[in-house]
Design a protein around this motif. Structure first.
Motif, short mmCIF file in Angstrom:
data_model
loop_
_atom_site.label_atom_id
_atom_site.label_comp_id
_atom_site.label_asym_id
_atom_site.label_seq_id
_atom_site.Cartn_x
_atom_site.Cartn_y
_atom_site.Cartn_z
N PHE A 158 0.84 -1.05 0.07
CA PHE A 158 0.13 0.05 0.02
C PHE A 158 0.98 1.02 0.00
CE2 PHE A 158 -3.05 2.57 3.08
CZ PHE A 158 -3.09 3.51 2.21
N ALA A 159 1.57 1.58 1.16
CA ALA A 159 2.53 2.65 1.40
C ALA A 159 3.78 2.18 1.80
CB ALA A 159 1.94 3.73 2.15
N SER A 160 4.79 1.95 0.81
CA SER A 160 5.86 1.06 1.15
C SER A 160 6.77 1.51 2.40
CB SER A 160 6.85 1.06 -0.21
OG SER A 160 6.03 0.28 -1.22
N SER A 161 6.75 2.98 2.41
CA SER A 161 7.52 3.50 3.69
C SER A 161 6.84 3.50 4.87
CB SER A 161 8.08 5.10 3.45
OG SER A 161 6.81 5.93 3.21
N LEU A 162 5.42 3.02 5.07
CA LEU A 162 4.77 2.87 6.10
C LEU A 162 4.29 1.65 6.66
CD1 LEU A 162 2.39 5.93 5.04
CD2 LEU A 162 4.17 6.23 6.73
N ASP A 163 4.07 0.71 5.70
CA ASP A 163 3.59 -0.67 5.88
C ASP A 163 4.48 -1.52 6.84
OD1 ASP A 163 1.89 -0.03 3.78
OD2 ASP A 163 2.68 -1.44 2.20
N GLN A 164 3.86 -2.16 7.59
CA GLN A 164 4.66 -3.21 8.63
C GLN A 164 3.78 -4.35 8.78
OE1 GLN A 164 7.64 -5.02 10.24
NE2 GLN A 164 7.83 -3.55 8.82
N VAL A 195 1.11 11.37 2.09
CA VAL A 195 2.19 10.49 1.85
C VAL A 195 1.61 9.12 1.31
CG1 VAL A 195 4.18 9.13 2.86
CG2 VAL A 195 3.88 11.55 3.16
N ALA A 196 0.70 8.45 2.24
CA ALA A 196 0.02 7.26 2.03
C ALA A 196 -0.57 6.96 0.62
CB ALA A 196 -0.67 6.76 3.32
N PRO A 197 -1.34 8.00 0.35
CA PRO A 197 -2.11 7.91 -1.05
C PRO A 197 -1.02 7.79 -2.26
CG PRO A 197 -3.37 9.23 0.23
CD PRO A 197 -2.06 8.82 1.11
N ALA A 198 -0.03 8.84 -2.04
CA ALA A 198 1.16 9.00 -3.05
C ALA A 198 1.52 7.53 -3.35
CB ALA A 198 1.85 10.15 -2.79
N GLU A 199 2.16 7.01 -2.20
CA GLU A 199 2.78 5.72 -2.39
C GLU A 199 1.72 4.45 -2.99
OE1 GLU A 199 5.20 4.86 1.18
OE2 GLU A 199 6.12 6.91 1.22
N ALA A 200 0.45 4.61 -2.45
CA ALA A 200 -0.37 3.89 -3.07
C ALA A 200 -0.67 3.88 -4.50
CB ALA A 200 -1.77 3.96 -2.25
N TYR A 250 2.64 19.63 -2.04
CA TYR A 250 2.02 18.47 -1.13
C TYR A 250 2.99 17.68 -0.75
CZ TYR A 250 -2.60 20.48 -2.75
OH TYR A 250 -3.69 21.58 -2.73
N TYR A 251 3.34 16.70 -1.53
CA TYR A 251 4.07 15.51 -1.24
C TYR A 251 5.49 15.88 -0.48
CZ TYR A 251 6.29 10.86 -1.40
OH TYR A 251 6.95 9.79 -1.23
N LEU A 252 6.26 16.86 -1.06
CA LEU A 252 7.50 17.38 -0.38
C LEU A 252 7.34 17.86 1.00
CD1 LEU A 252 10.38 16.84 -1.83
CD2 LEU A 252 10.23 19.40 -2.29
N LYS A 253 6.29 18.61 1.13
CA LYS A 253 5.84 19.37 2.21
C LYS A 253 5.64 18.35 3.35
CE LYS A 253 4.17 23.64 1.99
NZ LYS A 253 3.07 24.45 1.52
N ALA A 254 4.75 17.31 2.79
CA ALA A 254 4.61 16.30 3.77
C ALA A 254 5.57 15.59 4.32
CB ALA A 254 3.50 15.41 2.89
N GLN A 255 6.49 15.30 3.40
CA GLN A 255 7.60 14.40 3.84
C GLN A 255 8.56 15.44 4.87
OE1 GLN A 255 8.10 11.55 3.34
NE2 GLN A 255 7.78 10.56 1.46
N LYS A 256 8.58 16.73 4.65
CA LYS A 256 9.23 17.42 5.68
C LYS A 256 8.62 17.67 7.10
CE LYS A 256 11.30 20.73 2.29
NZ LYS A 256 11.15 21.93 1.70
N VAL A 257 7.24 17.50 7.33
CA VAL A 257 6.43 17.40 8.35
C VAL A 257 6.71 16.03 9.00
CG1 VAL A 257 4.07 17.14 9.25
CG2 VAL A 257 4.59 18.89 7.60
N ARG A 258 6.87 14.96 8.17
CA ARG A 258 6.99 13.53 8.75
C ARG A 258 8.55 13.76 9.27
NH1 ARG A 258 7.29 8.39 4.85
NH2 ARG A 258 7.72 6.80 6.56
N THR A 259 9.45 14.43 8.93
CA THR A 259 10.71 14.61 9.77
C THR A 259 10.58 15.06 10.81
OG1 THR A 259 12.01 14.60 7.51
CG2 THR A 259 13.14 15.32 9.24
N LEU A 260 9.65 16.22 10.83
CA LEU A 260 9.48 16.94 12.17
C LEU A 260 8.71 16.00 13.32
CD1 LEU A 260 8.21 20.55 10.69
CD2 LEU A 260 10.62 19.91 12.08
N ILE A 261 7.86 15.26 12.70
CA ILE A 261 7.10 14.51 13.78
C ILE A 261 8.18 13.23 14.43
CG2 ILE A 261 5.62 12.52 13.48
CD1 ILE A 261 4.04 13.82 11.56
N LYS A 262 8.96 12.82 13.42
CA LYS A 262 10.00 11.93 13.99
C LYS A 262 10.99 12.48 14.85
CE LYS A 262 13.46 8.64 12.61
NZ LYS A 262 14.68 9.23 13.60
N ARG A 263 11.22 13.93 14.70
CA ARG A 263 12.23 14.54 15.75
C ARG A 263 11.44 15.02 16.90
NH1 ARG A 263 14.62 19.83 13.46
NH2 ARG A 263 13.03 20.99 14.37
#
Length: 352
Positions: free
Chosen positions: A69-75, A175-180, A236-249
């Motif tokens: 579905f979303a390769s960087s999120l699926d587990q 992120v998820a729909p883009a990868e899907a 959208y996508y690039l901005k969402a990836q930056k937000v993702r980095t901040l969430i991880k931080r």
């Protein structure tokens, strides 16, 4: 969902998307089941059915054979009746796999050995940002109960700040729909899967994808294709990836400050009726059910949902524990304390 509200025969949703696994375990059809989690799809069904579900650290289990579905999120992970059973199952599932290049070659500990260990001295973080506006009082009450149980067991409770939590859901739904959209492009009727004939190859593609995907999958593919398209990729996508980095931080800072695990609710409500909400008319309402779980996938962390009580309708509610990367052992250790305090929950067997 094998559960029913007290005095009602209404069909309830089992949660998504591993609701089948969770229902089978809750109905005692099996001792445990495999499941997958992209934004909460192990933990939400577990919470809705009174079972234990763990989403391991990204890379802990092989995803070979799972439709991406979303390769960087699926587990992948297990759903079971108890914390101990889920620890035993994860021990068998966790491994490095040459067929999955995202799986990590790290020794698999004996997760069952963590069960029953004292939590005295462990630091448990409580993020204020998970107190959502309009959150039912029962969820807040359950959360406070969980805090008290851990405090009574000797854990230290600390308030922590996760300021980027509020951006997690919108970022996830980019992120998820883009990868899907990218992953599901391969289901075109040419090499494998369903094929619906057409007068030429273009019509065959269109017919196959129109019939082969359900409404929600089509919606996500369309959203994903849109956010990846020229002119929108950066917005959208690039901005969402930056937000993702901040969430991880946010999580990294909590670990740096000595926090061993984080306690939150698993879902904003108990299971609702299949006919309760017109989710096709308002899909955003459905997406809001992932509010407490998506951050864990965005940061690649392990998370476990443990049944912690029943709501006023007699339906199960879960508490979620979030851990450091590859520290599932601590989640089992702390999860056992919640299970011991709350007890186990089974639906009345109205079937068969």
């Amino acid at each position: 969902n094998p559960w029913r509200k007290v005095g009602s025969n209404q069909d309830l949703v089992p949660g998504g998307s591993s609701g089948g696994s969770a229902s089978a375990v809750a109905a005692r059809m099996c001792m445990g089941a495999t499941a997958t989690d992209t934004g909460g799809s192990i933990r939400q069904p577990a919470a809705f059915t009174g079972t234990v579900g763990i989403k391991p650290t990204y890379g802990r289990c092989s995803r070979w054979g799972v439709v991406a579905f979303a390769s960087s999120l699926d587990q992948a992970g297990p759903i079971a009746h108890t914390v101990r059973d889920s620890a035993i199952l994860l021990k068998s599932m966790a491994s490095v796999d040459p067929k999955d290049t995202t799986s990590v070659d790290i020794e698999v500990p004996d997760y069952e050995a963590a069960i029953g260990k004292s939590v005295k001295g462990l630091k448990i973080g409580i993020p204020a940002e998970y107190r959502m506006e309009g959150m039912p009082g029962e969820i807040e009450e359950l959360w406070q109960k969980g805090v008290q149980w851990l405090k009574d067991a000797g854990a230290e409770i600390v308030d922590i700040a996760m300021p980027h939590t509020k951006y997690a859901l919108p970022a996830y739904y980019i992120v998820a729909p883009a990868e899907a959209s990218s992953n599901l492009a391969r289901y075109d009727g040419v090499r494998y899967g369903l094929r619906v004939p057409g007068k030429d190859i273009v019509e065959m593609y269109e017919n196959t994808r129109a019939e082969g995907f359900g409404e929600e999958v089509k919606r996500r593919i369309l959203i994903g294709t849109y956010v990846l398209s020229a002119g929108y990729y950066d917005a959208y996508y690039l901005k969402a990836q930056k937000v993702r980095t901040l969430i991880k931080r946010d999580f990294d800072l909590a670990w740096q400050n000595g926090v061993d695990a984080i306690l939150t609710p698993a879902t904003p409500s108990a299971a609702f009726g299949v006919a309760d909400q017109d989710l096709h008319a308002d899909p955003v309402k459905m997406y809001l059910n992932d509010i407490f779980t998506v951050t864990v996938n965005m940061a690649g962390l392990p998370g476990i949902s443990v049944p912690a009580g029943l709501d006023s309708n007699g339906l199960p509610l879960g508490l979620q524990l979030i851990g450091k990367p590859f520290d599932e052992s601590t989640l089992f250790q702390v999860g056992q304390v919640i299970e011991d305090a709350a007890g186990s929950f089974d639906p009345d067997q109205w079937w068969g």
